[in-house]
Design an enzyme around this catalytic site. Structure first.
Site, PDB file in Angstrom:
ATOM      1  N   SER A 193       5.001 -48.044   3.093  1.00 30.65           N
ATOM      2  CA  SER A 193       5.209 -46.614   2.886  1.00 30.65           C
ATOM      3  C   SER A 193       3.928 -45.856   2.564  1.00 30.65           C
ATOM      4  CB  SER A 193       6.242 -46.373   1.780  1.00 30.65           C
ATOM      5  OG  SER A 193       5.800 -46.892   0.565  1.00 30.65           O
ATOM      6  N   HIS A 245       1.785 -44.382  -2.280  1.00 29.81           N
ATOM      7  CA  HIS A 245       2.305 -43.197  -1.600  1.00 29.81           C
ATOM      8  C   HIS A 245       1.287 -42.063  -1.635  1.00 29.81           C
ATOM      9  CE1 HIS A 245       6.674 -44.623  -2.700  1.00 29.81           C
ATOM     10  NE2 HIS A 245       6.021 -45.467  -1.935  1.00 29.81           N
TER      11      HIS A 245
END
Length: 387
Positions: A193, A245
């Site tokens: 991610s 992230h």
């Protein structure tokens, strides 16, 4: 260099909600530019080439195959008497109290290339900054990330081609790994991610630098910002690596100005017309502000990556220089704790009996009927005992 990373704790990188790609220009290149454009786009968006995506599906397949290989290497029945879905044999999952995401043990992830800061800095294993992007902590983890990659990545590759999206994905994942390694040093980290947030960051900078191709500019910007904010907010939960992230998003945002720049519509029109039909002065390929953003983003990107890698390989712990930064990855509440202190066990062998005591806070003890246990086996049992 900071604390020894504990393989019993895994910070996963998740992107639980796919981006809404409807705000992105996708219906391009198939119809004549004179035709009425789709809702939300100006006529300029109709002139760009539409690519056939193959790289993103390949990335998805590679992640799934690597997860299957990880489970094969894990071989839960050989290491634990209480595997989940045991009829899968060596593909069965670790006990839920050890890995609630239905996946392998943390030690197996370390063997396969998870991000372990101590091994990167002191073991000269910098390749883990890349390999961790392709590993996942469980079925739930890989399902969330691959669905996100499917919805976001396919549309971006259709618009910009495999070369630019490939660079955007890999470099954003690297940026996420570097920031994660600087701030999360007591646990391992895996997941795609960081790269996925890079795609979201690239979408945002592409919207800014190619502002004129959007008809509903403010609506597109607010929608994308809302999606990004929701996904970053999920990263405030415990055991979610929000630093990956954030690092991936910043890298992708800067890369988007460099990789996802589009030429002016007027320039494209001139290129497609015979010379005798040209009127007025030649159009520039890009606007001045696009050149400024391109140069500024390239400089900042090089500086950020260079400084980040130097600090990492010098063993700098980012938390020592930013006392509040840990709240960016986890906000404590009455329902959960953000404590990520290393977990370790004291062990003693008496004949065929192995005595383990968890020293990470719980002080639980257990005796195992096991002779001549190696370090890997002891670490597996310690992870189960302290989880």
């Amino acid at each position: 260099m900071g604390r020894q990373a504990s393989p019993s704790e895994i910070d996963v990188r998740v992107l639980p909600r796919p981006g809404d790609s409807s705000i992105h220009p996708v219906e391009i290149g198939a119809a004549p530019w004179q035709n009425r454009p789709p809702a939300g786009l100006s006529s300029e968006a109709m002139t760009f080439r539409r690519w056939r995506p193959w790289l993103v599906p390949t990335f998805i397949l590679a992640n799934i195959v690597l997860f299957a290989i990880t489970m094969f290497v894990n071989d839960c029945p050989k290491r634990s008497p209480s595997c989940v879905i045991s009829f899968l044999g060596r593909f069965s999952f670790q006990p839920l109290r050890e890995n609630p995401l239905l996946g392998p043990s943390s030690n197996t992830l370390v063997k396969m290339g998870a991000l372990d800061v101590s091994k990167v800095v002191h073991g000269n294993q910098g390749w883990r900054l890349i390999t961790c992007i392709w590993l996942h902590a469980g079925v739930v983890h890989i399902l969330a990330n691959m669905l996100s990659l499917l919805f976001i990545g396919i549309r971006l590759e259709q618009e910009f081609g495999f070369v630019r999206i490939g660079f955007l994905y890999i470099l954003s994942g690297l940026g996420g790994s570097v920031l994660s390694a600087l701030f999360i040093q007591s646990s391992i980290s895996v997941g795609a991610s960081g790269a996925l947030f890079g795609l979201l960051g690239g979408m945002l900078s592409e919207l800014i630098t190619n502002w004129t191709i959007y008809a509903n500019k403010i609506a597109a910007l607010l929608t994308l910002m809302f999606i990004i904010a929701i996904n970053l907010a999920v990263g405030l939960l415990p055991h979610v690596d929000n630093f990956a992230h954030i690092g991936g998003f910043i890298s992708g945002f800067l890369l988007g100005f460099v990789l996802l720049i589009r030429p002016q519509f007027g320039w494209i029109t001139q290129q497609s017309q015979p010379p005798r039909y040209h009127h007025g002065s030649p159009k520039r390929k890009h606007k001045v502000y696009q050149y400024i953003l391109w140069i500024a983003a390239a400089i900042v990107l090089i500086v950020v990556f260079t400084v980040g890698l130097i600090l990492l390989f010098r063993g700098v712990n980012g938390n020592d220089h930013c006392s509040w930064c840990h709240y960016l990855s986890c906000v404590p509440s009455s329902r959960w704790s953000c404590n990520s202190s290393p977990t370790y066990c004291s062990a003693s062998q008496s004949g065929n009996h192995l005595n383990l005591t968890c020293e990470g806070g719980s002080r639980r003890s257990q005796t195992y009927f096991l002779s001549n246990a190696d370090n890997d086996r002891i670490q597996e049992l310690c992870s189960q005992l302290c989880s």
